[in-house]
Design a protein around this motif. Structure first.
Motif, PDB file in Angstrom:
ATOM      1  N   GLY A   1      19.859 -12.736  -2.573  1.00  0.00           N
ATOM      2  CA  GLY A   1      18.475 -13.097  -2.968  1.00  0.00           C
ATOM      3  C   GLY A   1      17.452 -12.215  -2.288  1.00  0.00           C
ATOM      4  N   ALA A   2      17.685 -11.921  -0.999  1.00  0.00           N
ATOM      5  CA  ALA A   2      16.734 -11.055  -0.280  1.00  0.00           C
ATOM      6  C   ALA A   2      16.705  -9.661  -0.873  1.00  0.00           C
ATOM      7  N   VAL A   3      17.898  -9.148  -1.171  1.00  0.00           N
ATOM      8  CA  VAL A   3      17.954  -7.812  -1.763  1.00  0.00           C
ATOM      9  C   VAL A   3      17.276  -7.793  -3.120  1.00  0.00           C
ATOM     10  N   ALA A   4      17.520  -8.851  -3.893  1.00  0.00           N
ATOM     11  CA  ALA A   4      16.898  -8.927  -5.224  1.00  0.00           C
ATOM     12  C   ALA A   4      15.385  -8.998  -5.115  1.00  0.00           C
ATOM     13  N   GLN A   5      14.924  -9.829  -4.124  1.00  0.00           N
ATOM     14  CA  GLN A   5      13.465  -9.943  -3.947  1.00  0.00           C
ATOM     15  C   GLN A   5      12.864  -8.613  -3.532  1.00  0.00           C
ATOM     16  N   SER A   6      13.539  -7.853  -2.647  1.00  0.00           N
ATOM     17  CA  SER A   6      13.037  -6.544  -2.209  1.00  0.00           C
ATOM     18  C   SER A   6      13.003  -5.552  -3.358  1.00  0.00           C
ATOM     19  N   GLN A   7      14.055  -5.561  -4.172  1.00  0.00           N
ATOM     20  CA  GLN A   7      14.078  -4.669  -5.313  1.00  0.00           C
ATOM     21  C   GLN A   7      12.994  -5.011  -6.308  1.00  0.00           C
ATOM     22  N   GLY A   8      12.705  -6.304  -6.487  1.00  0.00           N
ATOM     23  CA  GLY A   8      11.636  -6.706  -7.413  1.00  0.00           C
ATOM     24  C   GLY A   8      10.278  -6.230  -6.945  1.00  0.00           C
ATOM     25  N   THR A   9      10.025  -6.310  -5.640  1.00  0.00           N
ATOM     26  CA  THR A   9       8.736  -5.844  -5.093  1.00  0.00           C
ATOM     27  C   THR A   9       8.571  -4.341  -5.285  1.00  0.00           C
ATOM     28  N   THR A  10       9.612  -3.578  -5.015  1.00  0.00           N
ATOM     29  CA  THR A  10       9.558  -2.122  -5.184  1.00  0.00           C
ATOM     30  C   THR A  10       9.346  -1.748  -6.643  1.00  0.00           C
ATOM     31  N   ALA A  11      10.021  -2.472  -7.538  1.00  0.00           N
ATOM     32  CA  ALA A  11       9.852  -2.181  -8.978  1.00  0.00           C
ATOM     33  C   ALA A  11       8.433  -2.454  -9.426  1.00  0.00           C
ATOM     34  N   ALA A  12       7.847  -3.538  -8.887  1.00  0.00           N
ATOM     35  CA  ALA A  12       6.456  -3.861  -9.269  1.00  0.00           C
ATOM     36  C   ALA A  12       5.513  -2.772  -8.794  1.00  0.00           C
ATOM     37  N   ARG A  13       5.759  -2.337  -7.551  1.00  0.00           N
ATOM     38  CA  ARG A  13       4.910  -1.252  -7.042  1.00  0.00           C
ATOM     39  C   ARG A  13       5.060   0.005  -7.892  1.00  0.00           C
ATOM     40  N   ASN A  14       6.273   0.372  -8.243  1.00  0.00           N
ATOM     41  CA  ASN A  14       6.489   1.562  -9.073  1.00  0.00           C
ATOM     42  C   ASN A  14       5.828   1.415 -10.436  1.00  0.00           C
ATOM     43  N   THR A  15       5.892   0.233 -10.992  1.00  0.00           N
ATOM     44  CA  THR A  15       5.270  -0.002 -12.306  1.00  0.00           C
ATOM     45  C   THR A  15       3.755   0.160 -12.237  1.00  0.00           C
TER      46      THR A  15
ATOM     47  N   ALA B   1       1.482   2.964 -14.137  1.00  0.00           N
ATOM     48  CA  ALA B   1       0.378   2.586 -15.039  1.00  0.00           C
ATOM     49  C   ALA B   1      -0.896   3.352 -14.691  1.00  0.00           C
ATOM     50  N   LYS B   2      -1.180   3.504 -13.404  1.00  0.00           N
ATOM     51  CA  LYS B   2      -2.373   4.257 -12.988  1.00  0.00           C
ATOM     52  C   LYS B   2      -2.274   5.722 -13.422  1.00  0.00           C
ATOM     53  N   ARG B   3      -1.103   6.317 -13.245  1.00  0.00           N
ATOM     54  CA  ARG B   3      -0.926   7.704 -13.641  1.00  0.00           C
ATOM     55  C   ARG B   3      -1.094   7.877 -15.154  1.00  0.00           C
TER      56      ARG B   3
ATOM     57  N   LEU C   1      -3.881  10.136 -17.026  1.00  0.00           N
ATOM     58  CA  LEU C   1      -3.512  11.151 -18.008  1.00  0.00           C
ATOM     59  C   LEU C   1      -4.199  10.896 -19.353  1.00  0.00           C
ATOM     60  N   GLN C   2      -4.301   9.618 -19.735  1.00  0.00           N
ATOM     61  CA  GLN C   2      -4.996   9.292 -20.984  1.00  0.00           C
ATOM     62  C   GLN C   2      -6.477   9.682 -20.919  1.00  0.00           C
ATOM     63  N   LYS C   3      -7.114   9.420 -19.771  1.00  0.00           N
ATOM     64  CA  LYS C   3      -8.530   9.793 -19.601  1.00  0.00           C
ATOM     65  C   LYS C   3      -8.708  11.307 -19.669  1.00  0.00           C
ATOM     66  N   GLN C   4      -7.812  12.041 -18.980  1.00  0.00           N
ATOM     67  CA  GLN C   4      -7.886  13.491 -19.009  1.00  0.00           C
ATOM     68  C   GLN C   4      -7.658  14.011 -20.428  1.00  0.00           C
ATOM     69  N   LEU C   5      -6.728  13.392 -21.140  1.00  0.00           N
ATOM     70  CA  LEU C   5      -6.464  13.795 -22.515  1.00  0.00           C
ATOM     71  C   LEU C   5      -7.682  13.548 -23.417  1.00  0.00           C
ATOM     72  N   ALA C   6      -8.371  12.411 -23.173  1.00  0.00           N
ATOM     73  CA  ALA C   6      -9.568  12.111 -23.964  1.00  0.00           C
ATOM     74  C   ALA C   6     -10.680  13.134 -23.694  1.00  0.00           C
ATOM     75  N   ASP C   7     -10.865  13.498 -22.415  1.00  0.00           N
ATOM     76  CA  ASP C   7     -11.879  14.506 -22.072  1.00  0.00           C
ATOM     77  C   ASP C   7     -11.555  15.840 -22.732  1.00  0.00           C
ATOM     78  N   GLN C   8     -10.305  16.238 -22.665  1.00  0.00           N
ATOM     79  CA  GLN C   8      -9.919  17.493 -23.302  1.00  0.00           C
ATOM     80  C   GLN C   8     -10.098  17.428 -24.820  1.00  0.00           C
ATOM     81  N   GLY C   9      -9.861  16.242 -25.394  1.00  0.00           N
ATOM     82  CA  GLY C   9     -10.082  16.090 -26.825  1.00  0.00           C
ATOM     83  C   GLY C   9     -11.543  16.273 -27.197  1.00  0.00           C
ATOM     84  N   ARG C  10     -12.456  15.711 -26.364  1.00  0.00           N
ATOM     85  CA  ARG C  10     -13.885  15.894 -26.628  1.00  0.00           C
ATOM     86  C   ARG C  10     -14.294  17.360 -26.492  1.00  0.00           C
ATOM     87  N   GLU C  11     -13.763  18.037 -25.462  1.00  0.00           N
ATOM     88  CA  GLU C  11     -14.069  19.463 -25.294  1.00  0.00           C
ATOM     89  C   GLU C  11     -13.565  20.274 -26.490  1.00  0.00           C
TER      90      GLU C  11
END
Length: 450
Positions: free
Chosen positions: A22-36, A40-42, A46-56
């Protein structure tokens, strides 16, 4: 009891395994959430940069579209002009061109445009290009081109005039040939005049301009004389000076013909009025008390030089300009009417006055002609000649004794340099062609456009 101990150990081991899992599973779940969350931020960045380039890209695409439209417009104009020139060339058959009707383009022109555009070119009657007279170096008092509407020109100028003359007066009688009994009066005159002026011009309309000129005159005259048979063998030097505001001038000019056709000149009509606010010849004291009555001790010269003419005058004129690339031919005709003055008296020595009566100076006929040539886009020079014929002066409706019609002719050479779009430097030099004309005239003008 001994039998339950292994069972108890197995149960503890099982519980430990479950807890560790259970501890290992809980640790893996926390790491996966952080990675997700990081992913999402990246993705969002990238979507914002793509939109700016589209306007240019869209802006660049719009700019390219505008440039392409401009290029097609210029290309159509060029093709239209070439077609008109070809159709109007000597020996070619005229063709009526109507708006909306396809026009045959010469083979060479058509081939040159196939690569850039495959659409058919339709041309109509192109508007006539407006021909403007190129600016030339100013050598006459009349400017060559009118001031555009709403434009203000401020022109300071400086003019230097030098003239000299020799006069020999013989008063006596001859007993033996080549031997004179009487008075021999030899005089040498040297005149120096500086005229600084401030001229303003304003374009009232595209065809009319107004001008106002205020001069300041500084004069000096030197007279060297030797009168033989008067008991003196030395040269007499007589110096006199005068300075002050000269006669103010106002002018209006109107462009009568615009000269759109190269075979027709520009025609500008002008009307100039000159006041007599400067100190005139009748206001300055004259050393004329004794000599005027026949005594030879006086000089008959003014003790102070006037800076004004003493008469109102009105001058209508016509100026012609004919552009003929790369030269410009110009000329003009003028007539100056001098108004008479009534009950005139002049000042003599000791504050006394001498009554002269009614005085009417002679009117002046004038003409000038010349040619201007542009050296490059900044420099030009002009060559011209002006001629004035001054009429005889009248006093009390009678011609003054000794007054004759005078001819004044000058040869003028001018140079102009365009310092900027709003500033010009104009220099002109004049040389007298007749005895009564000043020997040298040097004029510098610097007009500023606002």
């Amino acid at each position: 009891m001994e039998t339950n101990r292994p069972l108890r150990a197995l149960v503890l081991l099982a519980y430990s395994s479950i807890a560790w899992t259970g501890a290992v599973a809980q640790s893996q779940g926390t790491t996966a959430a952080r990675n997700t969350q990081t992913t999402a931020k990246r993705v969002e960045a990238l979507q914002k940069q793509l939109a700016d380039q589209g306007r240019e890209i869209e802006a660049l695409r719009k700019q390219a579209s505008e440039q392409e439209a401009r290029f097609r417009e210029l290309q159509d104009r060029m093709v239209t002009q070439e077609a008109r020139e070809t159709l109007l060339a000597p020996g070619s058959k005229p063709q009526v061109i109507t708006p909306g009707t396809p026009t045959r383009i010469p083979t060479e022109t058509a081939q040159s445009t196939e690569d850039t555009s495959t659409t058919p070119v339709r041309v109509g009657v192109a508007p006539a290009a407006e021909v403007e007279a190129p600016p030339v170096a100013q050598i006459f008092s009349e400017p060559s081109i009118l001031t555009p509407k709403g434009t203000f020109v401020l022109e300071p100028s400086l003019q230097y005039i030098y003239s000299s003359s020799n006069r020999v007066a013989l008063v006596g009688y001859t007993v033996i040939p080549a031997i004179l009994i009487g008075l021999v009066d030899v005089r040498e005159f040297k005149n120096n005049t500086f005229i600084s002026a401030l001229t303003t011009r304003w374009g009232a309309t595209n065809r009319m301009e107004l001008e106002l000129k205020v001069p300041y005159v500084n004069r000096s005259d030197n007279m060297i004389s030797r009168e033989i048979f008067t008991g003196s063998a030395f040269d007499n030097v007589f110096n006199t000076h005068g300075k002050g505001i000269g006669d103010v001038e106002a002018a209006i000019r109107y462009q009568i013909a615009d000269g759109r056709d190269n075979n027709k000149p520009y025609v500008v009509g002008a009307l100039r009025f000159k006041a007599r606010n400067g100190k005139d010849p009748f206001e300055v004291p004259v050393d004329c008390v004794t000599r005027c009555v026949g005594n030879a001790t006086g000089t008959a010269l003014p003790l102070e030089l006037p800076v004004g003419s003493g008469f109102y005058s009105l001058q209508p004129s016509l100026t012609f300009l004919l552009p003929s690339d790369p030269a410009v031919f110009f000329g003009g005709l003028s007539y100056t009417y001098n108004f008479a003055r009534n009950d005139v008296s002049r000042t003599v020595l000791n504050g006394q006055t001498e009554f002269l009566g009614d005085v009417k100076p002679g009117d002046v006929f004038g003409m000038n002609l010349g040619m201007g040539l542009a050296i490059n886009e900044r420099s030009s020079f002009s060559l011209g000649m002006e001629l004035y014929s001054v009429g005889r002066t009248k006093q009390n409706d009678q011609y003054v004794i000794g007054s004759v019609r005078t001819q004044l002719a000058s040869l003028l050479l001018g140079y102009s340099y365009r310092y900027s779009d709003k500033t010009l430097l104009n220099v002109s030099v004049g040389a007298g062609l007749t005895r009564d004309t000043p020997d040298l005239q040097l004029t510098v003008r610097v007009p500023f456009t606002f």
